[in-house]
Structures are given as structure tokens and as C-alpha cells.
Scaffold this active site. Structure first.
Site, PDB file in Angstrom:
ATOM      1  CB  ALA A 241      -0.896  -0.002   1.226  1.00 47.73           C
ATOM      2  CE  LYS A 242      -2.420   5.637  -3.266  1.00 50.43           C
ATOM      3  NZ  LYS A 242      -2.802   5.753  -4.627  1.00 50.43           N
TER       4      LYS A 242
END
Ligand code: GLU
Length: 269
Positions: A241-242
Site C-alpha cells: 500500500a502506498k
């Protein structure tokens, strides 16, 4: 089957390997594969990220078919869909803040976060508040909607037809206070408008399918097939996930990895 698929990123950051996996999955499954920029949330999306993602996809060697759809250019279409539901009495204005919802004793966690406790459903002062210009979202009365459509199901690739029920999500927002549309409304609308025959996306969005099937049934939109793909995990086994600093495609590129190497890292679809 000659599917029309789509890759639908939100330009809220740089693309990472998880996005590359999703894009490759959509491209592999679609005879035609469309690109859609989901940028209705002006507070979180940046034109620079939208530009960058197209450049990253080009660099990866991924070509898309047809014109790119940019959601923020289609707000009038979402407003029309919303109005069609509103005149049927399936929506109600909601004046609650996030804090009101979290504080409501009956607030429960559902498949997509807190389930709205229904505070504003059938609220007698709703018209007066609207007339005063009070800030409001529009929610779908999900139980009433399901009563009109009957039971719902969807066709999942490799799994056949599966029953689904949007009611555990509660009355979802179709138009936000700050944006006169929402993820659910825009996705269901655009998959129909773009003629998508197979919706490809991550497993994390599988629960949302029940809501999208409900909107399709209510609005007479065609039913696509669905293919939910696995989520790529990082070295720690957690999904990429960023927000956890998954390496961006541009960082990998800057570090000297070739497009073929990055495609290999994104893994077999
Ligand atoms: N825009 C969503 C995302 O970036 C994907 C929406 C979808 O595929 O339904 O996670």
C-alpha cells in the site's frame, strides 16, 4: 470470452507494484482494456499523479484501448443518475458528521467500515435543513432498494454465480458532502457507460460488488462479470500500500530496473 476490462487507478500518489499487478491483470484478461482515472476526490487527487501514472504505464509497455475516461469531466452524468434514484424515493439527505456517526451507540463495523446507523433516514426536519442550505450527503436507502430489486448475485470468474447482499454495508453514501458523487456511484455508472464486460480489481474491493450490483439493478445498467485478483504482498507479508511506502514504479525505474524486470516483480496475474 472477448472481454472489455478496465484499469481504474485514483491519482492520489505514484503507482506501485500493486497497481502494476492490477493493470497487467486487466490487460491480460481484456481483448480491449480501458484506462479510467478515478479523480472525483479533488482534495486527494493531483493532476501531476494522473500524468505520471500514464507515463509509468507507457514505460511498463502497457497500452490501453479507446479514449481515457477522466471521471471529474463527467460530474453531470453522475448527477443525473443520482437524480433518477432520488425521484424514486431511494435516497435521503444525511447531515451527520463523521464524529456523529462514530459516536452513535449503534455504529457497527461492516464490510466497508462503519455502518451508518440510519440517524437521518426519515428525518422530519430534512426538508427544512435542506432549505437552510445545511451541508449534507445523499445516502441510498439500501433496505428499501433491495426490497425493489429482490435478491442479488454476481458472476465471479472461476467461481460461478455467487449470492451477494448489500445490506450489511448499511446506507452507503452516493453523493458526498464535499463531492456530489461517490466511488460506488461513479464506478457502477462508468462500467456501464464504458461497456465494461468484466470488472477486474483487487480482492479488497470484492465486498463493494454487492453495492454495485444493487445500483446496476436499480438503474437498469448491464451486469458485468467480475474477476477479483489477489493483492500483492510486501516482504513482510502485508499487502502493498502506498501509505506503507511500497516502492513506486518510478523509484524502481530510477534504481535501474527494466520494464520487463518490474513486470516480473508485479508477478503473474
Ligand atoms: N479507483 C479504485 C482504486 O484505485 C479502483 C476502483 C475499481 O476498480 O472498482 O482502488
Amino acid at each position: 470470452m472477448e472481454e472489455v476490462t478496465r484499469f481504474a487507478p485514483s491519482p492520489t500518489g505514484w503507482l506501485h507494484l500493486g497497481h502494476a499487478h492490477a493493470a497487467l491483470f486487466a490487460r491480460r484478461l481484456g481483448r480491449r482494456c480501458l484506462l479510467r482515472i478515478e479523480d472525483i476526490d479533488a482534495a486527494r487527487c493531483r493532476p501531476a499523479f494522473a500524468e505520471a501514472l500514464r507515463e509509468d504505464l507507457d514505460w511498463l509497455g502497457l497500452a490501453f484501448d479507446g479514449p481515457v475516461r477522466v471521471q471529474s469531466a463527467h460530474m453531470a452524468e453522475y448527477a443525473a443518475a443520482l437524480e433518477a434514484l432520488r425521484v424514486r424515493g431511494l435516497l435521503y439527505p444525511c447531515f451527520c458528521t463523521r464524529a456523529d456517526i462514530a459516536a452513535a451507540a449503534s455504529a457497527q463495523h461492516g464490510p466497508s467500515g462503519l455502518v451508518y446507523p440510519g440517524t437521518c433516514r426519515g428525518r422530519p426536519d430534512a426538508a427544512a435543513l435542506l432549505a437552510q442550505g445545511a451541508a449534507h450527503a445523499w445516502r441510498l436507502d439500501v433496505a428499501r432498494s433491495v426490497a425493489t430489486t429482490g435478491p442479488l448475485s454476481f458472476q465471479e470468474r472461476g467461481e460461478g454465480r455467487l449470492p451477494c447482499d448489500p445490506r450489511p454495508h448499511g446506507d452507503v453514501v452516493l453523493a458526498r458532502k464535499d463531492v456530489p458523487a461517490s466511488y460506488h456511484l461513479c464506478v457502477a455508472h462508468d462500467d456501464a457507460a464504458q461497456g465494461v464486460t468484466c470488472v477486474t480489481r483487487g480482492e479488497d474491493l470484492r465486498p463493494a460488488t454487492a453495492i454495485h450490483r444493487l445500483l446496476q439493478a436499480l438503474l437498469g445498467w448491464p451486469e458485468p462479470r467480475y474477476a477479483h485478483h489477489r493483492l500483492l504482498a510486501g516482504p513482510d507479508g502485508r499487502r502493498l500500500a502506498k501509505r506503507d511506502g511500497a516502492p513506486s514504479l518510478r523509484a524502481l525505474r530510477a534504481a535501474g530496473h527494466s520494464p520487463a524486470a518490474v513486470r516480473a516483480m508485479a508477478g503473474p496475474a
